[in-house]
Motif scaffolding. Sequence first.
Motif, PDB file in Angstrom:
ATOM      1  N   GLY A 296       0.811  -1.208   0.000  1.00 23.86           N
ATOM      2  CA  GLY A 296       0.000   0.000   0.000  1.00 23.86           C
ATOM      3  C   GLY A 296       0.843   1.255   0.000  1.00 23.86           C
ATOM      4  O   GLY A 296       0.316   2.358  -0.230  1.00 23.86           O
ATOM      5  N   PHE A 297       2.140   1.102   0.218  1.00 25.03           N
ATOM      6  CA  PHE A 297       3.036   2.261   0.209  1.00 25.03           C
ATOM      7  C   PHE A 297       2.983   2.970  -1.135  1.00 25.03           C
ATOM      8  O   PHE A 297       2.866   4.202  -1.208  1.00 25.03           O
ATOM      9  N   ASP A 298       3.081   2.180  -2.234  1.00 20.08           N
ATOM     10  CA  ASP A 298       3.085   2.769  -3.567  1.00 20.08           C
ATOM     11  C   ASP A 298       1.795   3.544  -3.837  1.00 20.08           C
ATOM     12  O   ASP A 298       1.814   4.620  -4.439  1.00 20.08           O
ATOM     13  N   ILE A 321      10.096   7.481  -1.267  1.00 20.95           N
ATOM     14  CA  ILE A 321       9.873   6.578  -2.401  1.00 20.95           C
ATOM     15  C   ILE A 321      11.197   5.980  -2.878  1.00 20.95           C
ATOM     16  O   ILE A 321      11.301   4.761  -3.117  1.00 20.95           O
ATOM     17  N   SER A 322      12.215   6.820  -2.992  1.00 22.69           N
ATOM     18  CA  SER A 322      13.537   6.340  -3.440  1.00 22.69           C
ATOM     19  C   SER A 322      14.095   5.324  -2.456  1.00 22.69           C
ATOM     20  O   SER A 322      14.626   4.266  -2.854  1.00 22.69           O
ATOM     21  N   LEU A 323      14.004   5.633  -1.163  1.00 23.99           N
ATOM     22  CA  LEU A 323      14.521   4.728  -0.146  1.00 23.99           C
ATOM     23  C   LEU A 323      13.753   3.416  -0.149  1.00 23.99           C
ATOM     24  O   LEU A 323      14.349   2.338  -0.060  1.00 23.99           O
ATOM     25  N   PHE A 324      12.443   3.514  -0.283  1.00 26.77           N
ATOM     26  CA  PHE A 324      11.608   2.309  -0.277  1.00 26.77           C
ATOM     27  C   PHE A 324      11.935   1.434  -1.487  1.00 26.77           C
ATOM     28  O   PHE A 324      12.051   0.204  -1.369  1.00 26.77           O
ATOM     29  N   ASP A 325      12.103   2.060  -2.660  1.00 30.39           N
ATOM     30  CA  ASP A 325      12.450   1.310  -3.868  1.00 30.39           C
ATOM     31  C   ASP A 325      13.810   0.647  -3.725  1.00 30.39           C
ATOM     32  O   ASP A 325      14.019  -0.499  -4.159  1.00 30.39           O
ATOM     33  N   SER A 326      14.760   1.368  -3.091  1.00 33.78           N
ATOM     34  CA  SER A 326      16.095   0.814  -2.892  1.00 33.78           C
ATOM     35  C   SER A 326      16.053  -0.412  -1.962  1.00 33.78           C
ATOM     36  O   SER A 326      16.685  -1.436  -2.236  1.00 33.78           O
ATOM     37  N   LEU A 327      15.313  -0.290  -0.871  1.00 33.28           N
ATOM     38  CA  LEU A 327      15.201  -1.408   0.061  1.00 33.28           C
ATOM     39  C   LEU A 327      14.496  -2.592  -0.585  1.00 33.28           C
ATOM     40  O   LEU A 327      14.864  -3.759  -0.373  1.00 33.28           O
TER      41      LEU A 327
END
Length: 331
Positions: A296-298, A321-327
Amino acid sequence: MKTSSPYSHPTEVMEGLPIGWCDGHVVRVKHLGWTFLFALMFATACGGSPPSQQTFYFVEIPEDPELLALEEQITLLEAEVSALPPGDTVRAERLLALAEAQELLIFARSEASSVSGADYSPVIATYQRLLDEHPGAPQIPRALIDSGALLVEAGQGVVGRSRLIRVYEEYPDSPLQPTACVLLADDAFAHEKISETQTYLECAVQSVDPVDVEYAHYMWAWVQLNQGDYRAALDAFGQVRVIGVSPDLIATAEQDSLVAYLLMEGGAERAISDFGGRPDLLSLLLATYAEHSADGFDTLASYLVEHFPGDERLSDWCNAISLFDSLRSRS
């Protein structure tokens, strides 16, 4: 500043409450008549010399007019109660009014002095007089509720709860019964007695007081959260906003509801439906989703970036968003 010998009577030189100053400590004197004995005790407590060698200073502190009015009201009520015969219906009314005025005064003085743990025993004693001397008076439910709540606060939970239960069991037709149920539900929930909490809340929502009803819905939301029914919890939190009596409780309910959105399936979509125009709450929820790497983050991130491009938190959202995509790419 005014100086007075400990042998003199400070009422001659001041109108407000005196303050004694000794070794950097301030002591507020409760009574204006400062006797030699008290001066001796004060000097000894401060580690000073005997009164004959000790200097005391006072400053004038004007009394709050509202507090003075309450004191005068209490004095008049006490005189009325004393003049009326036992069993008189007006006497019961005056006893209730006296207890309520005493409670207001103690609370106000506690707030003004920032002293925690105010002593409400005089109020409880007045309520007890009403209960003992006028057992059949219509003021009894109110006396039971107010004294019961004070007793629970004072750590006398067994006695306090018994008074609230009396209202619940013995006064089913009283408009005050739901108020007792709110207090009983709060206490039951604090002791993790969920079944009892539900029983009392079913009574509490029948209250004619919207404050009681609002708080009952808030508590019901937490019962549902504990039982894992997140949709029901959100519905109850939503009722708090609909009733809308207490801004503080509404704000608390909104914050607490974020837990339900996080835990329920489709929580992000529900949050957008409920708070689509509230980037402040959705931003908090986004951070919670990121912290727990929740589905649901996206959905939330895309909604915020698309609908609030001028928001001052935009860079924070983009960084999240960048950090979440990286993780996510590492996992």
